[in-house]
Design an enzyme around this catalytic site. Structure first.
Site, PDB file in Angstrom:
ATOM      1  N   GLY A  47      10.248  -4.193  -3.675  1.00  0.00           N
ATOM      2  CA  GLY A  47       9.056  -3.388  -3.480  1.00  0.00           C
ATOM      3  C   GLY A  47       8.292  -3.921  -2.284  1.00  0.00           C
ATOM      4  N   GLN A  52       1.015  -5.169   2.862  1.00  0.00           N
ATOM      5  CA  GLN A  52       1.897  -6.299   3.166  1.00  0.00           C
ATOM      6  C   GLN A  52       2.452  -6.237   4.589  1.00  0.00           C
ATOM      7  OE1 GLN A  52       4.252  -5.871  -0.695  1.00  0.00           O
ATOM      8  NE2 GLN A  52       4.393  -8.053  -0.221  1.00  0.00           N
ATOM      9  N   CYS A  90       7.187 -12.536  -4.435  1.00  0.00           N
ATOM     10  CA  CYS A  90       6.495 -11.617  -3.536  1.00  0.00           C
ATOM     11  C   CYS A  90       6.887 -11.952  -2.105  1.00  0.00           C
ATOM     12  CB  CYS A  90       4.990 -11.767  -3.730  1.00  0.00           C
ATOM     13  SG  CYS A  90       4.003 -10.646  -2.725  1.00  0.00           S
ATOM     14  N   LEU A  91       7.167 -10.933  -1.325  1.00  0.00           N
ATOM     15  CA  LEU A  91       7.519 -11.143   0.074  1.00  0.00           C
ATOM     16  C   LEU A  91       6.362 -11.760   0.849  1.00  0.00           C
ATOM     17  CD1 LEU A  91       9.507  -7.854   0.750  1.00  0.00           C
ATOM     18  CD2 LEU A  91      10.428 -10.143   0.308  1.00  0.00           C
ATOM     19  N   HIS A 132       2.938  -4.462  -9.713  1.00  0.00           N
ATOM     20  CA  HIS A 132       2.811  -5.494  -8.688  1.00  0.00           C
ATOM     21  C   HIS A 132       2.397  -4.872  -7.355  1.00  0.00           C
ATOM     22  CE1 HIS A 132       4.304  -9.310  -6.675  1.00  0.00           C
ATOM     23  NE2 HIS A 132       4.294  -8.468  -5.662  1.00  0.00           N
ATOM     24  N   GLU A 133       3.065  -3.782  -6.975  1.00  0.00           N
ATOM     25  CA  GLU A 133       2.763  -3.142  -5.688  1.00  0.00           C
ATOM     26  C   GLU A 133       1.393  -2.470  -5.711  1.00  0.00           C
ATOM     27  OE1 GLU A 133       4.497  -4.104  -3.308  1.00  0.00           O
ATOM     28  OE2 GLU A 133       6.183  -4.849  -4.493  1.00  0.00           O
ATOM     29  N   HIS A 136      -1.254  -4.886  -4.972  1.00  0.00           N
ATOM     30  CA  HIS A 136      -1.446  -5.114  -3.531  1.00  0.00           C
ATOM     31  C   HIS A 136      -2.428  -4.095  -2.942  1.00  0.00           C
ATOM     32  CE1 HIS A 136       1.185  -8.368  -2.437  1.00  0.00           C
ATOM     33  NE2 HIS A 136       2.222  -7.811  -3.040  1.00  0.00           N
TER      34      HIS A 136
END
Length: 167
Positions: A47, A52, A90-91, A132-133, A136
């Site tokens: 994701g 991000q 997480c990226l 999660h996304e 963000h």
């Protein structure tokens, strides 16, 4: 298409609420979605939210089976009170993992990449990724959701510790 630079924890774009997308079919948004999908796949993510990649807009891409799906201006609501704990990475927080409790099942709605209304229910990994996304988009990183920081650490160390527990 292009690989975009991923903002890392500490960058202010990750701590602010993202703005709604007015026209998901506009050429700049279409290009952003394509670039985000390519960036997510290149980084082996599941994701990726627009903040991000330094774009404070309410949209994210995620792996959906064999493909990549987009959700623009998402709205999520828990279905029931049951929580499920799971490990997240997480990226924007490379190399770390943490255990986060989230609603097990959710109802979601928003727009797809063509601007069409979409909705559904999700559970398991898909529900976790969507939550999660969406976090963000609200300026929330998963460590902020953690109840026990003893369950937060470098991926390699956590794997090593898990291996020593099973021996």
């Amino acid at each position: 298409m292009a690989i975009l630079k991923i903002a890392r924890m500490g960058h202010p774009v990750l701590l602010r609420e993202a703005e709604p997308v007015d026209d998901p079919t506009g050429p700049e948004i279409r290009r952003l979605i394509a670039d985000m999908a390519e960036t997510m796949l290149d980084a082996a993510g599941i994701g990726l939210a627009a903040p991000q990649v330094h774009v404070p807009l309410r949209l994210f891409v995620y792996r959906d089976g064999a493909g990549v799906a987009t959700l623009v201006n998402p709205e999520l609501e828990p279905l029931g009170e049951e929580l499920e704990s799971g490990w997240e990475g997480c990226l924007s927080i490379p190399g770390l993992r943490g255990c986060v409790a989230r609603p097990k099942r959710i109802r979601w709605r928003g727009l797809d990449a063509e601007g069409h209304p979409v909705s559904g229910e999700a559970e398991g990994l898909t529900a976790r990724v969507m939550q999660h996304e969406t976090d963000h988009l609200d300026g929330v990183l998963y460590p902020m959701r953690m109840e026990d920081l003893a369950l937060f650490g470098f991926t390699e160390e956590l794997a090593r510790a898990a291996g020593s527990v099973t021996r």
